[in-house]
Design a protein around this motif. Structure first.
Motif, PDB file in Angstrom:
ATOM      1  N   ALA A 160       0.818  -1.210   0.000  1.00 55.41           N
ATOM      2  CA  ALA A 160       0.000   0.000   0.000  1.00 55.41           C
ATOM      3  C   ALA A 160       0.853   1.261   0.000  1.00 55.41           C
ATOM      4  O   ALA A 160       0.344   2.373  -0.135  1.00 55.41           O
ATOM      5  CB  ALA A 160      -0.914   0.005   1.221  1.00 55.41           C
ATOM      6  N   HIS A 161       2.199   1.088   0.164  1.00 62.97           N
ATOM      7  CA  HIS A 161       3.091   2.247   0.264  1.00 62.97           C
ATOM      8  C   HIS A 161       3.590   2.722  -1.085  1.00 62.97           C
ATOM      9  O   HIS A 161       4.348   3.693  -1.148  1.00 62.97           O
ATOM     10  CB  HIS A 161       4.304   1.901   1.134  1.00 62.97           C
ATOM     11  N   VAL A 162       3.226   2.033  -2.182  1.00 62.34           N
ATOM     12  CA  VAL A 162       3.834   2.306  -3.486  1.00 62.34           C
ATOM     13  C   VAL A 162       3.667   3.770  -3.878  1.00 62.34           C
ATOM     14  O   VAL A 162       4.656   4.479  -4.147  1.00 62.34           O
ATOM     15  CB  VAL A 162       3.218   1.385  -4.561  1.00 62.34           C
ATOM     16  N   LYS A 163       2.456   4.229  -3.914  1.00 58.75           N
ATOM     17  CA  LYS A 163       2.167   5.566  -4.439  1.00 58.75           C
ATOM     18  C   LYS A 163       2.869   6.643  -3.624  1.00 58.75           C
ATOM     19  O   LYS A 163       3.521   7.534  -4.172  1.00 58.75           O
ATOM     20  CB  LYS A 163       0.653   5.804  -4.453  1.00 58.75           C
ATOM     21  N   ILE A 164       2.760   6.545  -2.312  1.00 63.74           N
ATOM     22  CA  ILE A 164       3.315   7.619  -1.481  1.00 63.74           C
ATOM     23  C   ILE A 164       4.840   7.603  -1.492  1.00 63.74           C
ATOM     24  O   ILE A 164       5.479   8.655  -1.475  1.00 63.74           O
ATOM     25  CB  ILE A 164       2.748   7.509  -0.042  1.00 63.74           C
ATOM     26  N   PHE A 165       5.429   6.398  -1.582  1.00 64.07           N
ATOM     27  CA  PHE A 165       6.890   6.328  -1.656  1.00 64.07           C
ATOM     28  C   PHE A 165       7.385   6.933  -2.959  1.00 64.07           C
ATOM     29  O   PHE A 165       8.369   7.665  -2.989  1.00 64.07           O
ATOM     30  CB  PHE A 165       7.358   4.874  -1.520  1.00 64.07           C
ATOM     31  N   PHE A 166       6.685   6.621  -4.076  1.00 62.42           N
ATOM     32  CA  PHE A 166       7.077   7.175  -5.380  1.00 62.42           C
ATOM     33  C   PHE A 166       6.943   8.690  -5.376  1.00 62.42           C
ATOM     34  O   PHE A 166       7.794   9.398  -5.934  1.00 62.42           O
ATOM     35  CB  PHE A 166       6.212   6.574  -6.482  1.00 62.42           C
ATOM     36  N   GLN A 167       5.892   9.216  -4.770  1.00 63.94           N
ATOM     37  CA  GLN A 167       5.700  10.662  -4.728  1.00 63.94           C
ATOM     38  C   GLN A 167       6.849  11.343  -4.000  1.00 63.94           C
ATOM     39  O   GLN A 167       7.402  12.346  -4.469  1.00 63.94           O
ATOM     40  CB  GLN A 167       4.373  10.984  -4.044  1.00 63.94           C
ATOM     41  N   HIS A 168       7.200  10.818  -2.829  1.00 63.78           N
ATOM     42  CA  HIS A 168       8.269  11.445  -2.047  1.00 63.78           C
ATOM     43  C   HIS A 168       9.633  11.252  -2.702  1.00 63.78           C
ATOM     44  O   HIS A 168      10.491  12.150  -2.623  1.00 63.78           O
ATOM     45  CB  HIS A 168       8.276  10.883  -0.626  1.00 63.78           C
ATOM     46  N   SER A 169       9.847  10.083  -3.344  1.00 62.39           N
ATOM     47  CA  SER A 169      11.107   9.870  -4.068  1.00 62.39           C
ATOM     48  C   SER A 169      11.237  10.883  -5.195  1.00 62.39           C
ATOM     49  O   SER A 169      12.317  11.476  -5.396  1.00 62.39           O
ATOM     50  CB  SER A 169      11.166   8.446  -4.624  1.00 62.39           C
ATOM     51  N   SER A 170      10.129  11.092  -5.921  1.00 67.65           N
ATOM     52  CA  SER A 170      10.154  12.055  -7.029  1.00 67.65           C
ATOM     53  C   SER A 170      10.416  13.460  -6.511  1.00 67.65           C
ATOM     54  O   SER A 170      11.164  14.238  -7.132  1.00 67.65           O
ATOM     55  CB  SER A 170       8.820  12.014  -7.780  1.00 67.65           C
ATOM     56  N   ALA A 171       9.797  13.816  -5.385  1.00 74.17           N
ATOM     57  CA  ALA A 171      10.029  15.140  -4.816  1.00 74.17           C
ATOM     58  C   ALA A 171      11.486  15.308  -4.400  1.00 74.17           C
ATOM     59  O   ALA A 171      12.063  16.394  -4.559  1.00 74.17           O
ATOM     60  CB  ALA A 171       9.109  15.341  -3.614  1.00 74.17           C
ATOM     61  N   LEU A 172      12.097  14.261  -3.875  1.00 69.65           N
ATOM     62  CA  LEU A 172      13.505  14.323  -3.451  1.00 69.65           C
ATOM     63  C   LEU A 172      14.415  14.536  -4.657  1.00 69.65           C
ATOM     64  O   LEU A 172      15.319  15.397  -4.643  1.00 69.65           O
ATOM     65  CB  LEU A 172      13.872  13.021  -2.717  1.00 69.65           C
TER      66      LEU A 172
END
Length: 1744
Positions: free
Chosen positions: A471-483
């Motif tokens: 369930a963490h896929v979307k939020i992890f990708f969002q924060h990785s992209s922001a980083l």
């Protein structure tokens, strides 16, 4: 019972204490208090061992005299131990405070603090809640009066705000806010005012008290004491926090000493380790506030080491209440003390706990802990880690936290926790990498740590999450992209120190390319992987390099950390990362190429579908030409188009749409010529229908539709074919997308042209109008109708369609408007659209109505008017449409004369119909007049020869007349002008529309003739309605037409005057029955309608004066007959104008006298002068009788009626009707001449009936027959009643002469006439209704026939023998007419006694013979039913097979044919009646015959099959009322509405009541399931009825038997019979079973004459009789009594059955043995011979 005498009860609320209390009080006041004990009233307890720290306030022993006794009692109750007593006392105190003023309350204020301090910590939560409520009220009332006691109250009051019981805490908080107005300054002032008391109270509770000391004097259990102590500790700690929070820092310096005392006490520190979480949380909260205060920081500093160790010791605490306060303290310790780490062993104490906390997902307290991680991490320095390397700490920290981010927890973490963990994780990661970047002199090892951090903590989780369902896929990708976007921005802003961020970005993209391409290169790609790759790319494309708000903000001046909610990165358009157009674009190109290859390989299906969806999403990110060129090897846009178009052949609908969408994104990038060439030569040649639809939709949409090249393409034959195909498909599948596409075809340019050519338009229209022809419920009707209505204005302009098709569409729409009304499948709006559409086309001259079109429209109207499916309520809508057609089709003709001529032509064409001819209308009138004349309400005074007209001919005539009249009505009806009012809002405005604008002002003769004809039909239809039982829709049709006529006659139009004049003239010049009826419509004209109820009276007066003056006496009489029911009593009299005339026709005067009697003798009271009317009527009758003497043929004695003149027959008919009416009302006013006229006339008229009955279809004959039968019925009824009472000599002689001379012949002739009328009679279809009405009028007379005459006649007559008679009546049972069937049932019932009498005689003869198998079994009465029972058994067999007494079968039962079933049941009704009317001996013969043939099996089975389903479903319990099983009266049976189920239930009760043994025998032989079913139903619904009836019948029996006395006990269902003769006595007790009569009765013998054997014999005999014979209980007792009578009379008993009277034949032993002289019953001896196979005497054994 021996106890002490009770004293008077104690008075409640007695102010005077009990004697023991007074003694204690005296002792307390006179005796010194002993050390160690308390003298208070409740038994106090130990004296406090530490001064100043009492466990509870001492309650006062006595009270001020100013306090009322009632208040003293309440206060004493507050000191009691019982919680209920205290609660009641608090409630009473609350009421007292509410009712008292402030002055009265001041007396108890000094005492209240003591009670409050005691009750506020009471163990019972309800007591605490009520205490706070009382305080709230007291503070609100007393206000400033409470000031002296504030210091005593405030510590406990504030502490109560934190009570663990929420309602108590809430009330305390509210009362504090209300008291001090919720003002922060006031609260601070109160805290400062009471600071000493607050601190002393809290310190005492936290350092001195224990659970034991707080409970001294309280009878509490250890658990209750501990709970109380915990509440006090929690409230004290929170009280300190509240105090510190509300006071300023400088003010706290004044109370340092008190805090020093507190924090230096070792017990205070024990609360930090307490096992109870709320105590622990309250303690850390208190420490948190101390650490925040600069003034108190030095107070806690000496315990710094202990505090630090304690806080970090619980850093991994899992409790959600405790954890936030611990982390708050940790952060404040780090901020306040630079050497915070000194007391700690980082490696052993901090790291394991921190690691455990991170790995466990923050113990599900992420929301509270995660925002503290970044501030915590910012205070970690190399020095603070002691011997631990800082990068090792960081690595361990992120490795542990990575598990919290990627690990699956069970149960899963909430979404809010996941969000805050990711925010904290990436905040810390960004912070650390930013720290490294800001370090200028970093070594290689540090940079390697940074790259490993990226690899291990970002890229590795991405690689794992791409293939995971976490369930963490979307939020992890969002924060990785922001980083990544953050690093990119830093590089662009030249903030990349030493190229660290560039190195990290390069590492990130290299790894991402590897992950994505390697995973997608596999042969079978998981759909989840595809979606995750797409999600990652989308997040990178939308990456926002900056966070919306910082998560943590340090406010140094206050030393406080302010927390804010974590936020998800949000994209800002102006901050798009630079890598989007570089690395990301390359990645997207690579992905699109891979997906295109996969889609091409996969072909059609779900596999290719998912790749197409990915391609669509990916191509949305970039729209430039370079992007699409890079998708091909040669870099050509044409190649890219071909690549996508090549996919279209094998894709589903949605995928095709996606590919076409991409293609039309690429096409604008081409040059114009190439673009349209590609569309025409490549795309439009594609064969797939879905692709063609999509392409067409694009071409018809803006802006392409404006291109000339596209317009040319749309006119091509290929496009025309595609559009036609789409139109045909829409009609079938109702696809909204295709329908929208068709709508786009009719987009109009500025010049009025549309996008497609006329040929295409025609094809669309012809396809779309198809559903309008199809009847039935289909939503396509609404869709297509609405579509055509919307495009009609477009296709009629600029010759956008052919004239032929436009006319065709117009006719379809016109027919649709006529045919349809709003239904479930057709909305009112759509119908309005269609109707308005063709009306506008006519008004705007788009459609012009020539003669051919008018003929076509008229044919449509004619077809619909003749339709059997036409509903009455639709006629008004049809008329509205026809009227609109007339107006709209002619409104554009400018020449008024021509316009009116065209209107007349149009109306004539539309209203003309072969259904409505003058001949048919006249026949309809004759038909209804005959029906009404037979009913007797009117006189058929106008001759007519035939009245045949079938119902199927009447309804179309009515429909057409209603339609025509409604149409004319709408064209000529004038609305009343608006009333002038003074209201300015009611003034007419410019847009006012005159409702009479389109009303016809001139009327030609054909229109007036049509109106008169329709009004004539309306009057006839009203007559038809009154005399016929019509179906609801036929009745509605008549009422609609009648209502329209009545409304028209009430209109103010001049046309109404013309119609009225014509009607009156016609009624005088050409009188007819219906024409006279039409005069009653005048009552609705305005001149009469205004008088409302008196309108008909005034109309009658005017007609009487007008018509009698003109000599139109027939017209007046017939009009009077129609008006008579509406006139008030005595509206006509002997003084009326008509009574002064002498009409030549007898019927006119007779009808007037008839009306006179009806109008004057319906009231409850009559006047003396009314006798004159009777005398005049009798005189008139006498005069006619005298004329008959001289004119032999005057009254048609013994003639053939059909050969006589019509007028003369009507004279006789009306004279007979008058005789009948007088005979019913005033028989005692008749003289001997009148009686002679009636008797002689009736005996002669029946002969005329006999001679004429064959010509029953002749109207005058039918009327004559009805009149004669009704006269016979009235005379017979009078004679029957008169015979039952004493009468005059005249009437006795008259009746005797009638019986001896006339009765037999009249009865027989009337029955023979009815037999001739109904036996094998052929009736033409048109006369069927009149024939049925004729029979309906005759059947009441048949019920009054004396059937003994009929039986005697048939017995001796060969033409109508008894066999003929029975067969005739059995056939009548199957007659379709209910009254005829009931008449047959009645006839059979009346004939039954005659048949039974003959059978009794035969049976007696047979019983004297030994041969019981002789012909009696073939010739008894019931044998005549055999053939018909056999026929009906075949009819009902199908119903019996459906039902085998299983409940599951009840859901699927077929409806029973009511006609067949009733005929069958009527037959059985007659059989049951025959058995009931026969004596016991004959009844046994009848029932044995039924049993031998097993007829009763099917009958009883069918009864259960036909019973109400609800009762059958609930047969096991009496859910429904048993009223349905009660006996029906003859009147109820004659009711046409009698339900089959009700009659079946009645019949079941009847057969149980009259033939119990038959039912019992059947029941005993059935299967167990059927047996139980019948038993339960009978027990629950029928047995109680029959038992109560039978017992009641025995009890009410009037005749008394000599020597026998019978007593009934209804409650126990018992009958006691006592037979006593001289001194001998015999008793019988008969008990009815619960399921009687199914269950056998129980017979018990009491005292007997002949001993036990005789007693047993008697009991068995009676039991056998009641079980096997179809008799009642009383029949059995009678047989028993007769046996005993004969026995005592010395009659010798039969030596076979040992009874005197045989139980079957009820006869004495008659057959005597010639040898031994013993006597035997015939049946007994026969049974003896057959069973023994010998013909010897049972006694002497000699041959008999």
């Amino acid at each position: 019972m021996g106890g002490k005498t009770k004293q008077a009860p104690r008075t409640k609320n007695n102010a005077k204490p009990s004697s023991s209390s007074r003694t204690a009080e005296l002792l307390g006041s006179s005796t010194p208090i002993f050390v160690g004990f308390s003298a208070q009233a409740d038994g106090g307890g130990l004296v406090p061992f530490a001064p100043g720290f009492a466990s509870a306030e001492q309650m006062p022993d006595s009270f001020d005299a100013a306090i009322s006794p009632q208040t003293q009692i309440i206060l004493r109750k507050l000191s009691k131990k019982d919680p209920m007593t205290k609660k009641k006392a608090l409630q009473e105190l609350h009421e007292l405070i509410e009712q008292s003023d402030v002055e009265a309350l001041k007396n108890i204020l000094p005492l209240w603090p003591k009670y409050y301090l005691n009750l506020a910590s009471d163990p019972e939560h309800n007591v605490r809640e009520l205490t706070q409520t009382v305080l709230h009220l007291l503070m609100a009332k007393c206000k400033k009066a409470m000031a002296p006691y504030l210091k005593l109250l405030v510590p406990v009051w504030l502490g109560s705000r934190f009570d663990t019981y929420a309602p108590a805490a809430s009330i305390a908080s509210q009362s504090f806010r209300d008291t001090f107005a919720g003002n922060a300054n006031r609260t601070r002032e109160v805290c400062l005012h009471c600071q000493v008391e607050i601190l002393e109270y809290a310190t005492r509770n936290l350092t001195f008290h224990t659970a034991a000391t707080l409970s001294i004097g309280k009878s509490l259990t250890p658990e209750e004491a501990e709970q109380k102590y915990q509440r006090v500790v929690i409230s004290s700690l929170k009280l300190l926090s509240f105090f510190m929070e509300k006071t300023e820092d400088e003010e706290l310096s004044q109370v340092k000493e008190a805090f020093v005392t507190l924090v230096t006490h070792q017990k205070f520190w024990s609360f930090g380790k307490h096992k109870v979480p709320p105590i622990k949380a309250a303690w850390f909260e208190c420490i948190y506030h101390i650490l925040q205060s600069v003034s108190l920081l030095e107070v806690i500093s000496p315990q710094k080491s202990q505090l630090t160790t304690l806080c970090f010791q619980f850093i991994d605490d899992a409790d959600p209440v405790v954890a936030p306060h611990i982390w708050g303290c940790v952060l404040l310790i780090q901020s306040n003390y630079e050497d915070w780490f000194v007391p700690l062993n980082i490696r052993k104490a901090l790291l394991p706990k921190l690691s455990s906390l991170l790995r466990s997902g923050f113990n599900r307290n992420a929301q509270a802990i995660c925002p503290n991680l970044l501030p915590f991490l910012s205070k970690i320095t190399p020095a603070s880690l002691q011997d631990l390397d800082i990068y090792e700490f960081y690595q361990r920290f992120f490795d542990d936290m990575k598990l919290a981010v990627t690990e699956k927890f069970d149960p899963p973490l909430p979404k809010s926790d996941c969000t805050v963990i990711h925010v904290a994780y990436f905040e810390c990661l960004r912070f650390l990498l930013q720290q490294i970047n800001n370090t200028k002199d970093r070594d290689q090892k540090v940079e390697e740590f940074a790259t490993s951090l990226l690899q291990n903590n970002v890229l590795e989780p991405i690689g794992w999450l791409l293939k995971s369902d976490s369930a963490h896929v979307k939020i992890f990708f969002q924060h990785s992209s922001a980083l990544v976007a953050f690093w990119d921005r830093q590089i662009n802003h030249k903030l990349d120190n030493g190229g660290l961020y560039a190195k990290l970005l390069n590492q990130f993209w290299t790894r991402i390319f590897e992950l994505v391409t390697n995973d997608l290169a596999a042969e079978d790609v998981n759909e989840q992987l595809l979606s995750h790759v797409l999600l990652l790319v989308q997040d990178l494309h939308m990456a926002n390099p900056s966070l919306e708000t910082p998560s943590v903000k340090f406010v140094e001046e206050e030393g406080k950390v302010e927390k804010s909610e974590p936020t998800t990165p949000v994209k800002k358009a102006q901050e798009a990362a630079a890598f989007v157009q570089k690395e990301l674009k390359q990645l997207v190109v690579k992905l699109v190429k891979i997906c295109l290859d996969k889609a091409k390989i996969s072909g059609s299906g779900n596999s290719s579908s998912r790749y197409i969806e990915q391609i669509r999403t990916l191509t949305k990110m970039f729209t430039d030409a370079a992007f699409y060129k890079s998708l091909t090897d040669v870099g050509d846009l044409g190649g890219a188009l071909d690549k996508f178009v090549s996919l279209l052949g094998n894709l589903n609908d949605d995928d095709c749409e996606y590919v076409v969408e991409i293609v039309f994104k690429i096409l604008p990038l081409l040059e114009s010529e190439k673009r349209f060439g590609y569309i025409e030569n490549i795309l439009m040649k594609l064969p797939q229908h879905r692709v063609q639809n999509l392409l067409l939709y694009r071409l018809l949409s803006y802006p392409l539709c404006t291109e000339p090249a596209v317009r040319q393409m749309l006119s091509g034959p290929e496009t025309c074919g595609v559009i036609a195909r789409i139109a045909q498909e829409v009609v079938v599948d109702n696809d909204r997308e295709k329908l929208n596409l068709l709508h786009k075809c009719f987009f109009q340019t500025d010049s009025g042209d549309i996008l497609i050519n006329a040929e295409t338009v025609d094809k669309i229209l012809l396809a779309m109008c198809g559903p309008l022809n199809q009847p039935g419920i289909d939503e396509m009707v609404e869709v297509c109708g609405s579509f055509i209505a919307q495009i009609m204005p477009v296709i009629c302009s600029n010759d956008n369609s052919s004239l032929r098709v436009r006319h065709h569409i117009f006719l379809k729409l016109f027919k649709f408007s006529l045919e349809h009304r709003p239904e479930d499948y057709l909305s009112e709006d759509t119908l309005w659209e269609i109707t308005t559409c063709w009306q506008d086309a006519l008004s705007s001259k788009d459609i012009e109505i020539d003669n051919q079109m008018l003929k076509s429209c008229a044919e449509i109207v004619e077809d619909l008017a003749n339709s059997s499916e036409l509903k009455a309520e639709h006629l008004d809508g049809m008329a509205e449409a026809m009227a609109k057609f007339v107006i709209c089709s002619t409104e554009n003709i400018e020449d008024e004369k021509k316009r009116l001529e065209r209107i007349d032509e149009t109306i004539a064409a539309l209203l003309d119909s072969p259904l409505k001819t003058s001949e048919r209308i006249q026949q309809f009138e004759n038909h209804c007049v005959l029906l009404e004349a037979m009913q007797g309400s009117v006189s058929a005074g106008v001759p007519f020869e035939s009245a045949s007209l079938s119902k199927i001919e009447i309804l179309p005539l009515l429909q057409r007349c209603t339609l025509n009249f409604a149409t004319i009505y709408k064209l000529v009806y004038q609305f009343p002008p608006p009333q002038n009012t003074n209201n300015p809002e009611d003034e007419l405005t410019e847009d006012y529309c005159d409702p009479n604008a389109d009303v016809l002002k001139t009327w030609n003769e054909p229109l007036i003739a049509e109106l008169l004809q329709c009004i004539r039909v309306s009057g006839t239809a009203e007559c038809w309605l009154e005399v016929s039982e019509l179906q609801s829709w036929s009745e509605e049709l008549v009422l609609i037409l009648s209502g329209k006529v009545e409304s028209f006659m009430g209109n103010s139009s001049d046309l109404v005057g013309i119609v009225k004049e014509r009607l009156q003239l016609s009624s005088v010049q050409q009188p007819s029955v219906v024409g006279c009826r039409l005069l009653s419509y005048f009552a609705f004209c305005p001149q009469y309608a205004a008088f409302e109820e008196s309108a008909n009276i005034l109309l009658h007066e005017d007609l009487s004066e007008s018509l009698v003056t003109q000599g139109a006496l027939k017209t007046y009489v017939m009009a009077l007959q129609f008006l008579l029911p509406k006139l008030s009593q005595k509206a006509i009299s002997l003084n009326s104008a008509i009574m002064r005339t002498e009409p030549p026709e007898i019927w006119v005067k007779a009808a007037v006298f008839h009306a006179l009697l009806l109008n004057n003798f319906e009231a409850e009271v009559n006047e003396q002068t009314d006798r004159n009317i009777i005398a005049s009527a009798v005189q008139f009758m006498t005069g006619i009788g005298e004329k008959q003497s001289s004119q032999k043929d005057l009254l048609h004695y013994n003639v053939e009626i059909h050969k006589q003149p019509y007028e003369s027959v009507i004279d006789t008919v009306e004279f007979i009707k008058l005789l009948t009416e007088v005979l019913k009302r005033f028989p005692y006013e008749l003289g001997i001449k009148n009686w002679d006229a009636i008797r002689i006339g009736l005996s002669s008229w029946v002969l005329s009936v006999s001679k004429s009955i064959a010509q029953f279809n002749d109207p005058k004959t039918s009327l004559f027959v009805v009149a004669v039968y009704q006269l016979f019925a009235a005379l017979t009824e009078f004679i029957r009643i008169e015979k039952q009472k004493s009468s005059t000599e005249l009437l006795k002689n008259m009746i005797d002469e009638w019986d001896s001379l006339f009765a037999k012949e009249v009865n027989v002739v009337l029955f023979k006439s009815f037999y001739q009328l109904t036996h094998e009679t052929s009736v033409e279809p048109g006369f069927q209704a009149c024939y049925e009405a004729l029979l309906e009028r005759l059947t009441p007379a048949l019920e009054l026939l004396d059937y003994s005459f009929v039986y005697s006649f048939c017995k001796s007559n060969s033409k109508i023998s008894l066999d003929h008679l029975c067969n005739f009546l059995f056939k009548q049972l199957y007659n379709s007419q209910h009254s005829v069937r009931l008449s047959a049932v009645h006839s059979l019932r009346q004939l039954t006694p005659q048949f039974v009498a003959d059978d009794i005689e035969l049976n007696e003869k047979q019983s004297e013979s030994l041969d019981t198998t002789t012909s009696i079994s073939k010739w008894h009465f019931l044998n005549r039913f055999e053939d018909y029972l056999t026929r009906y058994d075949t009819l009902i067999q199908k119903y019996l097979e459906e039902f085998t007494f299983k409940l599951a079968e009840l859901e699927d039962l077929e409806p029973i044919d009511r006609h067949d079933a009733l005929s069958y049941l009527f037959l059985w009704d007659c059989i049951i009646n025959a058995c009931a009317k026969s004596p016991v001996a004959l009844r046994a013969v009848y029932t044995n015959w039924l049993n031998d043939n097993k007829y009763e099996e099917n009958f009883l089975h069918f009864l259960f099959r036909a019973m109400p389903v609800d009762i059958l479903k609930n047969h096991g319990a009496k859910v429904h009322s048993n009223g349905v099983y009660k006996e029906l009266t003859w009147t109820q049976l004659k009711d046409r509405q009698l339900s089959l189920e009700r009659y079946v239930c009645h019949l079941y009760t009847e057969v149980l009541r009259k033939l119990p043994a038959v039912v019992r025998r059947w029941w005993n032989t059935t299967q167990s399931r059927q047996k139980n079913f019948v038993d339960n139903l009978t027990t629950n619904y029928v047995s109680s009825l029959i038992c109560s009836e039978e017992l009641k019948a025995i009890a009410n029996r009037k005749e008394k038997h000599e020597n026998m006395q019978v007593t009934v006990h209804s409650s126990t269902r018992e009958v006691l019979a006592v037979y006593a003769i001289d001194e001998a006595r015999m008793e019988l007790v008969i008990t009815l079973a619960p399921n009687y009569p199914l269950g056998a009765v129980k017979v018990e013998c009491g005292k007997q004459i002949g001993g036990r054997a005789s007693s047993r014999n008697v009991g068995m005999q009676l039991t056998i009789f009641l079980t096997h014979q179809n008799g009642t209980i009383y029949d059995g007792l009678t047989m028993w009594k007769n046996n005993l009578d004969k026995k005592f009379e010395g009659v010798e008993e039969c030596y076979v059955c040992y009874t005197v009277i045989h139980q079957d034949t009820c006869q004495l032993p008659k057959l005597t043995c010639k040898t031994c002289k013993k006597k035997f019953h015939g049946p007994c001896l026969y049974k003896w011979f057959t069973t023994s196979s010998k013909s010897t005497c049972p006694i002497c054994r000699n041959v008999f």
